[in-house]
Design a protein around this motif. Structure first.
Motif, PDB file in Angstrom:
ATOM      1  N   MET A  71     -67.939  37.799  64.526  1.00 39.23           N
ATOM      2  CA  MET A  71     -69.357  37.750  64.141  1.00 39.23           C
ATOM      3  C   MET A  71     -70.238  37.313  65.310  1.00 39.23           C
ATOM      4  N   ASP A  72     -69.706  36.479  66.175  1.00 36.68           N
ATOM      5  CA  ASP A  72     -70.488  35.995  67.316  1.00 36.68           C
ATOM      6  C   ASP A  72     -69.544  35.753  68.488  1.00 36.68           C
ATOM      7  N   PRO A  73     -69.221  36.824  69.236  1.00 39.19           N
ATOM      8  CA  PRO A  73     -68.229  36.711  70.316  1.00 39.19           C
ATOM      9  C   PRO A  73     -68.685  35.865  71.498  1.00 39.19           C
ATOM     10  N   ALA A  74     -69.940  35.466  71.528  1.00 42.26           N
ATOM     11  CA  ALA A  74     -70.397  34.596  72.604  1.00 42.26           C
ATOM     12  C   ALA A  74     -70.295  33.116  72.228  1.00 42.26           C
ATOM     13  N   SER A  75     -70.049  32.837  70.952  1.00 41.07           N
ATOM     14  CA  SER A  75     -70.003  31.452  70.484  1.00 41.07           C
ATOM     15  C   SER A  75     -68.666  30.797  70.818  1.00 41.07           C
ATOM     16  N   PRO A  76     -68.647  29.510  71.111  1.00 41.99           N
ATOM     17  CA  PRO A  76     -67.387  28.804  71.355  1.00 41.99           C
ATOM     18  C   PRO A  76     -66.625  28.471  70.071  1.00 41.99           C
ATOM     19  N   GLU A 110     -59.648  26.812  76.568  1.00 42.44           N
ATOM     20  CA  GLU A 110     -60.290  27.155  77.830  1.00 42.44           C
ATOM     21  C   GLU A 110     -61.402  28.180  77.597  1.00 42.44           C
ATOM     22  N   THR A 111     -61.147  29.160  76.727  1.00 47.83           N
ATOM     23  CA  THR A 111     -62.175  30.149  76.384  1.00 47.83           C
ATOM     24  C   THR A 111     -63.360  29.470  75.719  1.00 47.83           C
ATOM     25  N   CYS A 112     -63.080  28.557  74.820  1.00 45.17           N
ATOM     26  CA  CYS A 112     -64.140  27.804  74.136  1.00 45.17           C
ATOM     27  C   CYS A 112     -65.011  27.070  75.146  1.00 45.17           C
ATOM     28  N   ILE A 113     -64.382  26.380  76.071  1.00 42.25           N
ATOM     29  CA  ILE A 113     -65.120  25.600  77.076  1.00 42.25           C
ATOM     30  C   ILE A 113     -65.976  26.510  77.946  1.00 42.25           C
ATOM     31  N   GLN A 114     -65.420  27.640  78.356  1.00 38.80           N
ATOM     32  CA  GLN A 114     -66.168  28.568  79.199  1.00 38.80           C
ATOM     33  C   GLN A 114     -67.393  29.122  78.466  1.00 38.80           C
ATOM     34  N   ALA A 116     -68.983  27.700  75.973  1.00 38.54           N
ATOM     35  CA  ALA A 116     -69.945  26.610  75.806  1.00 38.54           C
ATOM     36  C   ALA A 116     -70.726  26.378  77.095  1.00 38.54           C
ATOM     37  N   ASP A 117     -70.049  26.439  78.229  1.00 41.55           N
ATOM     38  CA  ASP A 117     -70.717  26.223  79.517  1.00 41.55           C
ATOM     39  C   ASP A 117     -71.796  27.277  79.769  1.00 41.55           C
ATOM     40  N   ARG A 118     -71.487  28.516  79.398  1.00 38.84           N
ATOM     41  CA  ARG A 118     -72.477  29.578  79.611  1.00 38.84           C
ATOM     42  C   ARG A 118     -73.733  29.321  78.775  1.00 38.84           C
ATOM     43  N   ILE A 119     -73.555  28.841  77.553  1.00 42.12           N
ATOM     44  CA  ILE A 119     -74.711  28.548  76.696  1.00 42.12           C
ATOM     45  C   ILE A 119     -75.487  27.354  77.234  1.00 42.12           C
ATOM     46  N   LEU A 120     -74.759  26.325  77.660  1.00 41.27           N
ATOM     47  CA  LEU A 120     -75.404  25.090  78.104  1.00 41.27           C
ATOM     48  C   LEU A 120     -76.167  25.267  79.406  1.00 41.27           C
ATOM     49  N   GLN A 121     -75.786  26.244  80.209  1.00 41.03           N
ATOM     50  CA  GLN A 121     -76.540  26.516  81.423  1.00 41.03           C
ATOM     51  C   GLN A 121     -77.970  26.950  81.100  1.00 41.03           C
ATOM     52  N   LYS A 122     -78.130  27.630  79.962  1.00 40.83           N
ATOM     53  CA  LYS A 122     -79.455  28.106  79.560  1.00 40.83           C
ATOM     54  C   LYS A 122     -80.120  27.164  78.560  1.00 40.83           C
ATOM     55  N   GLN A 123     -79.293  26.535  77.685  1.00 40.16           N
ATOM     56  CA  GLN A 123     -79.840  25.673  76.632  1.00 40.16           C
ATOM     57  C   GLN A 123     -79.051  24.353  76.619  1.00 40.16           C
ATOM     58  N   ASP A 126     -78.158  22.644  73.176  1.00 36.70           N
ATOM     59  CA  ASP A 126     -77.566  23.415  72.084  1.00 36.70           C
ATOM     60  C   ASP A 126     -76.446  22.578  71.439  1.00 36.70           C
ATOM     61  N   PHE A 127     -76.671  22.143  70.183  1.00 30.81           N
ATOM     62  CA  PHE A 127     -75.752  21.217  69.516  1.00 30.81           C
ATOM     63  C   PHE A 127     -74.346  21.809  69.359  1.00 30.81           C
ATOM     64  N   GLN A 128     -74.271  23.068  68.928  1.00 34.00           N
ATOM     65  CA  GLN A 128     -72.961  23.672  68.718  1.00 34.00           C
ATOM     66  C   GLN A 128     -72.170  23.731  70.023  1.00 34.00           C
ATOM     67  N   ALA A 129     -72.825  24.155  71.092  1.00 33.91           N
ATOM     68  CA  ALA A 129     -72.123  24.272  72.368  1.00 33.91           C
ATOM     69  C   ALA A 129     -71.637  22.899  72.848  1.00 33.91           C
ATOM     70  N   VAL A 130     -72.512  21.900  72.722  1.00 32.45           N
ATOM     71  CA  VAL A 130     -72.135  20.545  73.134  1.00 32.45           C
ATOM     72  C   VAL A 130     -70.945  20.056  72.310  1.00 32.45           C
ATOM     73  N   PHE A 131     -71.033  20.224  70.977  1.00 35.22           N
ATOM     74  CA  PHE A 131     -69.967  19.725  70.110  1.00 35.22           C
ATOM     75  C   PHE A 131     -68.644  20.443  70.362  1.00 35.22           C
ATOM     76  N   PHE A 132     -68.684  21.775  70.402  1.00 35.02           N
ATOM     77  CA  PHE A 132     -67.426  22.497  70.535  1.00 35.02           C
ATOM     78  C   PHE A 132     -66.794  22.293  71.908  1.00 35.02           C
ATOM     79  N   LYS A 133     -67.603  22.124  72.936  1.00 33.33           N
ATOM     80  CA  LYS A 133     -67.006  21.825  74.238  1.00 33.33           C
ATOM     81  C   LYS A 133     -66.300  20.464  74.196  1.00 33.33           C
ATOM     82  N   GLY A 134     -66.977  19.462  73.622  1.00 30.61           N
ATOM     83  CA  GLY A 134     -66.341  18.151  73.493  1.00 30.61           C
ATOM     84  C   GLY A 134     -65.099  18.211  72.626  1.00 30.61           C
ATOM     85  N   ALA A 135     -65.184  18.971  71.528  1.00 29.27           N
ATOM     86  CA  ALA A 135     -64.048  19.084  70.619  1.00 29.27           C
ATOM     87  C   ALA A 135     -62.866  19.786  71.286  1.00 29.27           C
ATOM     88  N   ALA A 136     -63.151  20.817  72.073  1.00 30.92           N
ATOM     89  CA  ALA A 136     -62.073  21.545  72.754  1.00 30.92           C
ATOM     90  C   ALA A 136     -61.350  20.633  73.744  1.00 30.92           C
TER      91      ALA A 136
END
Length: 548
Positions: A71-76, A110-114, A116-123, A126-136
């Motif tokens: 549904m969202d291949p860019a999401s971590p 590793e895919t999750c972290i990557q 998340a990093d791409r999203i965080l560079q722009k935003q 972004d709560f989801q990116a921050v959380f999932f990177k920490g969770a990963a």
């Protein structure tokens, strides 16, 4: 007893999380918590996938999480959930067989972290990116910790900590994070030796045991995604640290009732009965019921689960003074062993060796113990209890346990006494009191110090109506010193109290009940019954005579 669950990266991360949230409001409604997503369909898919995982539906859960990823291949989120699912599942596998799964887990995180990093560079917020990177990072740290890669695990925890701190700042009502916060506070205060090392390594503050327990309880009641895992964690805290066995038992029952298809939760209930509540008769009934579920064809109770159930049933019967029944069970299990994990076979031979030594049959015991040493060694004990992925460097392997037993030859007289006493217990269960007394007397002639025979003799007297004689023997038994099994003391005092109540000696009965309830070891349920009888003068009439 290790169990790791979806979205519980906060468990490891919680060990490094400073108290950013406000205190849990005990007794007050905290209001609705924040979800990980505002998308209702996505939220429901998260919940469905998690519930399927807890019901041991790995493939169905995996399908849901792949759908989330599509549904969202860019999401971590997708790769994190798939990695977390696989990590959760392999907790119940032999660690020596999960190399491919471990590689897939690391790749997912590793895919999750990557992503998340791409999203965080722009935003950056972004709560989801921050959380999932920490969770990963947290989940990867869990796997590395289990593999004894301590520095890598600590590195993951440090990175994960920073991102989880940020996630909580962005969404302070994300109640799932209370689990991690509570575990940080609880274990930083409860395990000082380990935590001093971590504090020195990572420069983190101390904890608060009482506050941590309150926060974990808060998460169990209020979190959205971690509610079940919070209960699993809380059950372990009650069992192993708080020693609140009543709360632990009730919580474990709730978990098992909510997820009846999960075989390891059901098996764990028997483990608690044997090792914690010290009630082998109830454990035997429990494993018999699980075996019946397997025989009926329930899909998650086949193959290895059936073999583990059969082993644990044999063990419970041995502890319930049925060594010959246990021997027959174990020999049948070994005959049916092709295709089963080697540990089941080796563990069965080890237990057979122990039983034969107890029966005084050194040659037969030696045959089985040597067989253990001819099979691959193992320290996981998956056949006995659920702690197979915990790092326990000092834990003896099956080979070492076999060697110790081989160095301890049987005492023929004590073995004969044990054999006669257990025969007496079998006859006693059939209501043949004179025959049982004969066996117990014969056992005591072989070994006057046999606690099993002495207790059995007193029990036979009580059940045959010779109450004064039984009372005298239970009283004497409770007063004697020696290396008797601890449960004999609690049960002797409890039975003496019941007999004293029957004879109208209430004050003496209350004294025995209180002594029984205060005994630190023994059948937990008998201790509860003794406490009830001490507090209520008529309770003994309802309690009846304790089960054998």
């Amino acid at each position: 007893m290790r169990q790791t669950s979806l979205l519980s990266a906060v468990v490891l991360l919680g060990l490094f999380m400073p108290p950013l949230l406000g205190e849990a409001s005990e007794g007050r409604d905290p209001g609705p918590g924040v979800r990980i997503t505002d998308d209702e369909k996505l939220h429901q898919l998260y919940l469905e996938g998690i519930r399927l995982a807890f019901n041991w539906e790995y493939e169905a859960s995996k399908k849901i999480f792949r759908q989330i990823d599509e549904m969202d291949p860019a999401s971590p989120a997708g790769p994190f959930l798939l990695g977390a699912l696989t990590l959760n599942t392999i907790q119940y596998y032999d660690p020596q067989t999960t190399k491919d799964e471990e590689k897939a887990i690391l790749s997912s995180f590793e895919t999750c972290i990557q992503r998340a990093d791409r999203i965080l560079q722009k935003q950056p917020n972004d709560f989801q990116a921050v959380f999932f990177k920490g969770a990963a990072h947290g989940f990867r740290g869990i796997l590395r910790l289990q593999k004894a890669e301590f520095l890598s695990a600590a590195s993951d925890a440090r990175v994960g900590k920073a991102h989880m701190d940020r996630a909580i700042q962005l969404n302070p009502k994300f109640y799932d994070a209370y689990l991690g916060l509570g575990l940080y506070n609880y274990f930083m205060d409860t395990l000082p030796a380990i935590m001093k090392f971590l504090k020195a390594l990572l420069f983190v503050p101390g904890g608060d045991r009482a506050k941590g327990l309150e926060q974990v309880e808060f998460a169990a009641k209020n979190s959205t995604y971690c509610d079940v895992y919070s209960k699993v964690v809380l059950c372990g805290i009650y069992l192993n640290f708080e020693l609140d066995l009543g709360k632990a038992w009730d919580l474990q029952e709730e978990i098992t009732r909510e997820f009846p298809a999960h075989p390891w939760y059901a098996l764990e209930r028997g483990t608690i009965l044997v090792y914690v509540l010290q009630d082998p008769p109830e454990a035997e009934k429990h494993y018999e019921a699980l075996l019946e579920r397997s025989i009926r064809g329930e899909p998650h109770y086949q193959d290895e689960i059936r073999a583990v159930t059969r082993y644990r049933l044999a063990q419970a019967r041995y502890l319930n003074f049925k060594p010959r029944h246990a021997i027959a069970d174990l020999e049948a299990l070994i005959r049916d062993a092709p295709g089963q994990p080697t540990e089941i076979v080796s563990g069965s031979h080890l237990l057979l060796g122990e039983i034969y030594l107890r029966l005084g049959q050194t040659a037969e015991a030696r045959k089985h113990l040597l067989k253990v040493k001819s099979l691959p060694d193992s320290k996981t004990y998956r056949h006995e209890r659920m702690d197979n992925r915990i790092v326990i460097p000092k834990q003896m392997g099956l080979h070492q346990r076999a060697s110790r037993l081989l160095a301890s030859p049987a005492d023929p007289r004590k073995g004969k006494a044990y054999s006669l006493a257990t025969e007496g217990w079998g006859i006693l269960r059939q209501g043949r009191f004179p025959d049982a007394m004969g066996k117990f007397d014969a056992a005591l002639a072989e070994d006057p110090g046999s606690a099993l025979a002495a207790f059995g003799r007193a029990e036979a007297l009580a059940q045959s109506g010779q109450l004064l004689e039984a009372l005298a023997q239970f009283e004497a038994f409770a007063a004697r010193a020696g290396p008797d099994p601890p449960w004999f003391l609690r049960d002797s005092l409890f039975r003496a109290g019941l007999l004293l109540d029957r004879s109208g000696r209430r004050a003496d009965a209350v004294s025995r009940y209180r002594q029984s309830a205060a005994t630190p070891s023994g059948n937990y349920f008998h201790g509860l019954a003794a406490q009830k009888a001490a507090e209520n003068a008529d309770a003994w009439k309802e309690i009846g005579w304790p089960d054998l």
